[in-house]
Design an enzyme around this catalytic site. Structure first.
Site, mmCIF file in Angstrom:
data_model
loop_
_atom_site.group_PDB
_atom_site.id
_atom_site.type_symbol
_atom_site.label_atom_id
_atom_site.label_comp_id
_atom_site.label_asym_id
_atom_site.label_seq_id
_atom_site.Cartn_x
_atom_site.Cartn_y
_atom_site.Cartn_z
ATOM 1 N N ALA A 147 -29.622 16.895 -11.566
ATOM 2 C CA ALA A 147 -30.344 17.162 -10.335
ATOM 3 C C ALA A 147 -29.742 18.388 -9.659
ATOM 4 O O ALA A 147 -28.650 18.821 -10.015
ATOM 5 C CB ALA A 147 -30.272 15.976 -9.375
ATOM 6 N N MET A 148 -30.479 18.942 -8.693
ATOM 7 C CA MET A 148 -29.994 20.106 -7.953
ATOM 8 C C MET A 148 -30.444 19.993 -6.512
ATOM 9 O O MET A 148 -31.597 19.703 -6.226
ATOM 10 C CB MET A 148 -30.522 21.380 -8.620
ATOM 11 C CG MET A 148 -30.176 22.661 -7.889
ATOM 12 S SD MET A 148 -28.378 22.950 -7.805
ATOM 13 C CE MET A 148 -28.274 23.861 -6.256
ATOM 14 N N GLU A 149 -29.489 20.261 -5.606
ATOM 15 C CA GLU A 149 -29.665 19.914 -4.192
ATOM 16 C C GLU A 149 -30.412 20.949 -3.363
ATOM 17 O O GLU A 149 -30.303 20.918 -2.133
ATOM 18 C CB GLU A 149 -28.285 19.709 -3.576
ATOM 19 C CG GLU A 149 -27.417 20.996 -3.467
ATOM 20 C CD GLU A 149 -26.439 21.182 -4.616
ATOM 21 O OE1 GLU A 149 -26.669 20.561 -5.684
ATOM 22 O OE2 GLU A 149 -25.468 21.935 -4.464
ATOM 23 N N ASN A 150 -31.191 21.850 -3.961
ATOM 24 C CA ASN A 150 -31.910 22.874 -3.194
ATOM 25 C C ASN A 150 -32.365 22.325 -1.844
ATOM 26 O O ASN A 150 -32.973 21.267 -1.786
ATOM 27 C CB ASN A 150 -33.153 23.328 -3.956
ATOM 28 C CG ASN A 150 -32.920 23.464 -5.435
ATOM 29 O OD1 ASN A 150 -32.120 24.284 -5.848
ATOM 30 N ND2 ASN A 150 -33.553 22.619 -6.234
ATOM 31 N N HIS A 164 -25.942 11.582 -3.791
ATOM 32 C CA HIS A 164 -25.152 12.792 -4.023
ATOM 33 C C HIS A 164 -25.920 14.027 -3.524
ATOM 34 O O HIS A 164 -25.385 14.851 -2.778
ATOM 35 C CB HIS A 164 -24.833 12.901 -5.516
ATOM 36 C CG HIS A 164 -24.051 14.118 -5.904
ATOM 37 N ND1 HIS A 164 -22.696 14.082 -6.171
ATOM 38 C CD2 HIS A 164 -24.425 15.398 -6.060
ATOM 39 C CE1 HIS A 164 -22.291 15.295 -6.477
ATOM 40 N NE2 HIS A 164 -23.323 16.121 -6.416
ATOM 41 N N GLU A 165 -27.165 14.131 -3.913
ATOM 42 C CA GLU A 165 -27.951 15.329 -3.546
ATOM 43 C C GLU A 165 -28.209 15.377 -2.045
ATOM 44 O O GLU A 165 -28.204 16.448 -1.445
ATOM 45 C CB GLU A 165 -29.271 15.365 -4.315
ATOM 46 C CG GLU A 165 -29.131 15.355 -5.838
ATOM 47 C CD GLU A 165 -28.131 16.356 -6.359
ATOM 48 O OE1 GLU A 165 -28.018 17.450 -5.787
ATOM 49 O OE2 GLU A 165 -27.441 16.037 -7.350
ATOM 50 N N HIS A 225 -25.309 16.678 -0.164
ATOM 51 C CA HIS A 225 -25.229 18.137 -0.257
ATOM 52 C C HIS A 225 -26.040 18.832 0.825
ATOM 53 O O HIS A 225 -25.784 19.996 1.135
ATOM 54 C CB HIS A 225 -25.805 18.605 -1.599
ATOM 55 C CG HIS A 225 -24.803 18.657 -2.719
ATOM 56 N ND1 HIS A 225 -23.579 19.229 -2.595
ATOM 57 C CD2 HIS A 225 -24.888 18.236 -4.009
ATOM 58 C CE1 HIS A 225 -22.939 19.154 -3.761
ATOM 59 N NE2 HIS A 225 -23.711 18.543 -4.633
ATOM 60 N N GLU A 252 -18.894 19.626 -4.182
ATOM 61 C CA GLU A 252 -19.082 18.505 -5.108
ATOM 62 C C GLU A 252 -18.201 17.322 -4.740
ATOM 63 O O GLU A 252 -18.599 16.170 -4.888
ATOM 64 C CB GLU A 252 -18.815 18.961 -6.546
ATOM 65 C CG GLU A 252 -19.738 20.083 -7.013
ATOM 66 C CD GLU A 252 -21.221 19.754 -6.855
ATOM 67 O OE1 GLU A 252 -21.570 18.557 -6.741
ATOM 68 O OE2 GLU A 252 -22.023 20.705 -6.820
HETATM 69 ZN ZN LIG Z 1 -23.512 18.155 -6.634
#
Ligand SMILES: [Zn+2]
Ligand SMILES: *[C@@H]1O[C@H](CO)[C@@H](O)[C@H](O)[C@H]1NC(C)=O
Ligand SMILES: *[C@@H]1O[C@H](CO)[C@@H](O)[C@H](O)[C@H]1NC(C)=O
Ligand SMILES: *[C@@H]1O[C@H](CO)[C@@H](O)[C@H](O)[C@H]1NC(C)=O
Ligand SMILES: *[C@@H]1O[C@H](CO)[C@@H](O)[C@H](O)[C@H]1NC(C)=O
Ligand SMILES: *[C@@H]1O[C@H](CO)[C@@H](O)[C@H](O)[C@H]1NC(C)=O
Length: 948
Positions: free
Chosen positions: A347-350, A382-383, A386, A405
């Site tokens: 995943a990516m927290e954009n 987690h995301e 962020h 992180e």
């Molecule tokens: Zn992360």
């Protein structure tokens, strides 16, 4: 980013830790060097550099120009579907994207050259404006240094003056990547294809992944995390698609019969790596936390079936939790999430548009393992963390990415506990983070959490920072800090830090400053920076050794390889208790041996240090104290805190690995398991014995070892009464995990009733061919052990199911189980399938090969295979692949093969992985030569005394 998708069976046992170092291998790109020189300007380029120019920077941008706003237009030309119609010529698919950008910046130091990043883009038409005076500045020419710096260098006729405001316009075009970075294309099928060549069911979508340095592949920009700006984005997209962006949609209108545009509100001030957009046919599930509208997008089919509902619901709970905890609202009105069929990391927290690999977001009742919810809620938590740690407050440079992180993972402990209290995951997650960190941090090739900036400059150095250590040591070190300064002071400091640095950047000293203030206000005396720097600026961790006869205690750098000399030492906080007394808090802050009253065993009772595992270190005792602890465990384990029950086993095994205690002491720590039904001690034992399995499953030790484990696991296997009817599982999640452990240990060590059970359950499924009575939790183990006991028929049944099911978690379980067969020819066939993206998607290639390599029958095949097809298989997760496939290596010959491999293949960005693999192999060779006989004898003695 979170940790990556599951790659290791041993670790997947606890869903919370699912990853291991795979993040490093996000995707390795082949970079084609090209230089473009724009000839837009009639004036020929000067053959000399302007005399006022400073020497061109090498890697980092000069700081004379500071961007604050981008106006961006993107137009991906991709079709999301191409339906063949009679008598109509279908269009050809295209990967072209076009666009333009205007970046507004402030000049702080006079210059005649603009440097910004651009890579693999065809850039043209530069227009530079002095926006204070609305005056155009002549561009003399452009150079694109694509080789290492990725700089686009723009030579100007006049100076940009310090204090002035300017803008730079550029047109650009590029190709969608097929390698999951930059702006990339992802594919899936909607509905069932009518026949094999039917492409009408194929669908395409556009997604982006820009962390850490891929924004420059999408638009020319100042692509460094400290260069924050607002982004005004407009997407021009096909008429039948939806465009998502970081912020709320401002307007969306039809342009003509093919195109429409969507314009978004400006983003918050943020780093370039957080920009994101998607163009797809996906549909949302809508949820809300009151103020924020949350939309969770997935394939229309998956949305219609309700697979995104769990994610949508839990997101709202977690978001509300963080807003309360941090006392800062999420600053946007919308929060979109999307479940992508293809994605490098999990995943990516954009900011405002979080992208997930679809397995990390979709849950199907009755098909997904109940435990799969742990993975989903953990990743979402987690995301979302962020959005504050990373997005709102960002590290100055990538050397401090642990601030992003570490906090995201640390906050996850609490938010998951809040959102799903019945999962009771905190202890297991904390311990599994600790163990992943301990493992790689005991090698000399490990790195400090926060290395100096100079050591993290090149893109491959930056990517290597996203390794499992950052993700697991980071949160653990924060947990230790919270224990040192106390949790209330910690939370207060964090909230102030977040609010003071909102929309700004920090390094770890800023964090220490805020902690120090909180400590001072609290009347404490700890020097935060002095203590914490020993944990973040040095690699590795200590082992403390306590002699409970005298109370003597000292510390050493813990390394598996005992020939390495190290004089490092740490400020170590120690919580200590004994059979007779409650927990005490003591500092060990010297490299000398000291005597402390707290560690003296008064009347022959045991002493336990690092109570509840708050400290990032191992503990060794004199043999008498070890024995007292083991005796306590056998008599009344509850006297010892649960986390320590797991940790004592882990310490014993790893101290043995480092030759600080006898291997038989480690094995003795498993004696009490016969009576143990709690998950953490079993998990710890199974994980540690995994090393013994790897070292011995090709040797004569394996027989007696299996016999011993069969005997120990009998009690646990019977503890789960319903094993004949596997359609139901226990309520509590840790029990569910333990049931899986019971089946796995029993079946893989050949407990006859277990193997018979797995074979029968699987046969029932094959017979009925549709109704699957096996509870989703247990499917992957049952499939695996049935596959191992079976042959071609079982395998082909599973392969067929794998290809036809559209359910992602069932697919994952089957993909894993297919690697369990003992038939070499089937394993070979399976390996060949990984080369065909129609059969195994690129992102699943490395994990699949790793599953095969874990199987003793597949290990050698996998090693040969990755070398034969290195270019293809190393495209994703290359480091994890090297580490995983070589994990059994324990002979001189295998070491030489690794050396040859590192010479013959260009493995630059994986070089650390190769070094680690070689170091690990050397350790294994040594370990085997020293321990094999003792271990064989110990296992033989245990089983002989039972049967005799
Ligand atoms: Zn992360
Ligand atoms: C396709 O074109 C042919 C010849 O022009 C015509 O005979 C046929 O009816 C058309 N088919 C359809 C489905 O329109
Ligand atoms: C598709 O590409 C082929 C080969 O390049 C070309 O001949 C054909 O005209 C193209 N079709 C369309 C609809 O553009
Ligand atoms: C940038 O692209 C958009 C969309 O194609 C266009 O409307 C706009 O005029 C372009 N901007 C400039 C300055 O050319
Ligand atoms: C989430 O699910 C719970 C229980 O099913 C329900 O009470 C709650 O309203 C849901 N929340 C949202 C935001 O949909
Ligand atoms: C602990 O201290 C006692 C007393 O000095 C000594 O006899 C013993 O050998 C020590 N044990 C270890 C493991 O060093």
């Amino acid at each position: 980013m979170p940790k990556t998708s599951p790659v290791s069976k041993a670790i997947a046992a606890t869903f919370a830790v699912l990853t291991v170092g795979a993040i490093v291998g996000i995707v390795t790109m082949v970079i084609f060097y090209k230089v473009q020189i724009s000839t837009m300007d009639p004036t020929p380029r000067p053959t000399f550099l302007p005399t006022t120019a400073a020497p061109p920077p090498v890697i980092r941008l000069p700081t004379d120009l500071i961007p604050h706003r981008y106006d961006l237009f993107f137009q991906p030309h991709l079709y999301t579907k191409i339906i063949q119609e009679v008598n109509v010529t279908s269009p050809n698919q295209t990967h072209l994207f076009t666009g333009n950008s205007t970046v507004h910046f402030h000049c702080v130091q006079t210059t005649r050259t603009i440097y910004l990043h651009s890579l693999d883009l065809d850039v043209s038409g530069p227009v530079v404006m002095d926006t204070d005076q609305n005056r155009r500045i002549h561009v003399l020419g452009m150079d694109n240094h694509e080789d290492t710096s990725n700089f686009l260098q723009i030579h100007l006729k006049d100076h940009l003056e310090a204090g002035g405001n300017y803008s730079l316009f550029l047109d650009f075009e590029g190709q969608l990547s097929e390698e999951l970075v930059g702006m990339y294309v992802s594919t899936y099928t909607e509905g069932q294809p009518a026949h094999e060549d039917d492409t009408d069911a194929d669908r395409f979508l556009v997604a982006t992944h820009l962390q850490p340095g891929y924004a420059r592949r999408v638009f020319p920009c100042f692509d460094e995390p400290e260069m924050k700006a607002e982004f005004y984005v407009t997407i021009i997209h096909r008429i039948d698609t939806t465009a998502l962006g970081n912020s709320e949609r401002a307007e969306s209108n039809i342009i003509d019969e093919d195109w429409k545009y969507t314009r978004f509100h400006p983003t918050p001030t943020m780093s370039t790596y957080l920009l994101a957009f998607t163009v797809s046919e996906f549909t949302p599930v809508v949820s809300t936390n009151g103020r924020v509208s949350i939309r969770t997008y997935a394939r229309p089919e998956a949305t219609a079936k309700g697979h995104a509902k769990y994610a949508a619901n839990i997101t709202s709970t977690v978001l509300t939790f963080y807003e309360k905890k941090f006392e800062i609202n999420y600053p946007q009105r919308t929060l979109d999430q999307i479940a992508l069929p293809d994605m490098g990391p999990a995943a990516m927290e954009n900011w405002g548009l979080i992208t997930y690999e679809q397995g990390a977001l979709l849950f199907e009742d009755g098909v997904s393992s109940a435990l799969h919810k742990e993975w989903i809620v953990t990743i979402i938590a987690h995301e979302l963390a962020h959005q504050w740690f990373g997005n709102l407050v960002t590290m100055k440079w990538w050397n401090d990415v642990w601030l992003n992180e570490g906090f995201a993972s640390y906050m996850t402990y609490y938010s998951v506990d809040h959102a799903e209290p019945s999962f009771k995951m905190m202890d297991a997650t904390v311990l599994s983070d600790l163990h992943v960190a301990f493992e790689s941090d005991a090698l000399t090739t490990s790195h400090p959490l926060s290395p100096p900036q100079e050591e993290v400059q090149q893109m491959d150095q930056i990517e290597q920072m996203f390794d499992s250590l950052t993700y697991t040591k980071g949160p653990f070190v924060l947990r230790m800090l919270a224990d040192i300064v106390n949790e209330r002071a910690f939370n207060k400091a964090i909230n102030k830090y977040l609010s003071d640095f909102s929309y700004k950047n920090t390094d770890q000293d800023d964090l220490w400053d805020y902690m120090q203030k909180a400590v001072d206000e609290d009347g404490g005396h700890t020097n935060v920076a002095k203590v914490m720097d020993t944990w973040t600026k040095q690699n590795g961790y200590p082992v403390i050794t306590i002699n409970t006869t005298t109370g003597e205690i000292y510390q050493r750098h813990f390394l598996f390889n005992d020939t390495s000399e190290s004089s490092q030492w740490w400020h170590i906080p120690i919580r200590v208790m004994s059979n007779g007394s409650q927990s005490d808090f003591v500092w060990l802050d010297t490299s000398d041996t000291v005597k402390k009253e707290e560690f003296v065993s008064k009347k022959g009772e045991w002493i336990l240090a690092n109570v509840n595992c708050f400290g990032y270190y191992r503990v060794n005792y004199n043999p008498e104290n070890w024995e007292r602890l083991f005796t306590q465990l056998e008599k009344d384990p509850q006297r010892i805190p649960l986390m320590n029950r797991g940790q004592l086993i882990d310490d014993a095994f790893n101290l043995a690995r480092a030759k600080l205690v006898n291997v038989t002491l480690a094995l003795n720590s498993t004696r009490f398991l016969f009576h143990e039904t709690d998950y953490l001690p079993w998990e710890s034992a199974v994980r540690n014995l995994q090393y013994f399995v790897l070292m011995f499953d090709r040797t004569e030790v394996y027989g007696p070892m299996q016999a011993y484990l069969r005997e120990k696991v009998g009690g646990l296997y019977n503890h789960f009464q319903n094993l004949t009817d596997l359609s139901e599982v226990p309520e509590v999640h840790s029990e569910q995990h333990n049931q899986i452990t019971a089946i796995n240990v029993a079946c893989s060590n050949g407990l006859p009733e277990c193997v018979a059970m797995a074979t029968k359950m699987y046969a029932n499924w094959m017979e009925s061919n549709s109704t699957n009575m096996i509870h989703p939790n247990l499917r992957s183990k049952i499939y695996c052990h049935a596959m191992a006991a079976g042959g071609k028929e079982e395998w082909e049944f599973a392969w067929n199911k794998f290809q036809t099911t559209s359910d992602t978690s069932e697919k994952d379980q089957l993909r894993k189980a297919l690697a369990c067969t003992k038939k070499i020819w089937l394993l070979n066939r399976y390996l060949e399938y990984t080369l065909d993206p129609e059969k195994i998607r690129l992102m699943d290639v490395a994990p699949t090969i790793l599953y095969i390599a874990e199987n003793v029958a597949g290990q050698a095949l996998a090693w040969n295979f990755i070398r034969a097809h290195w270019d293809y298989v190393s495209k994703a997760h290359a480091s994890a692949l090297i580490m995983g496939v070589t994990s059994r290596f324990s002979t001189q010959f295998e070491l030489e093969e690794l050396e040859r491999f590192s010479r013959d293949y260009s493995v630059d960005s994986e070089s650390r992985a190769v070094q680690q693999a070689m170091e690990q192999t050397q350790v294994n060779i040594q370990w085997l030569s020293e321990n094999k006989d003792a271990v064989l004898e110990w296992f033989e003695r245990q089983t002989a005394s039972k049967s005799g």
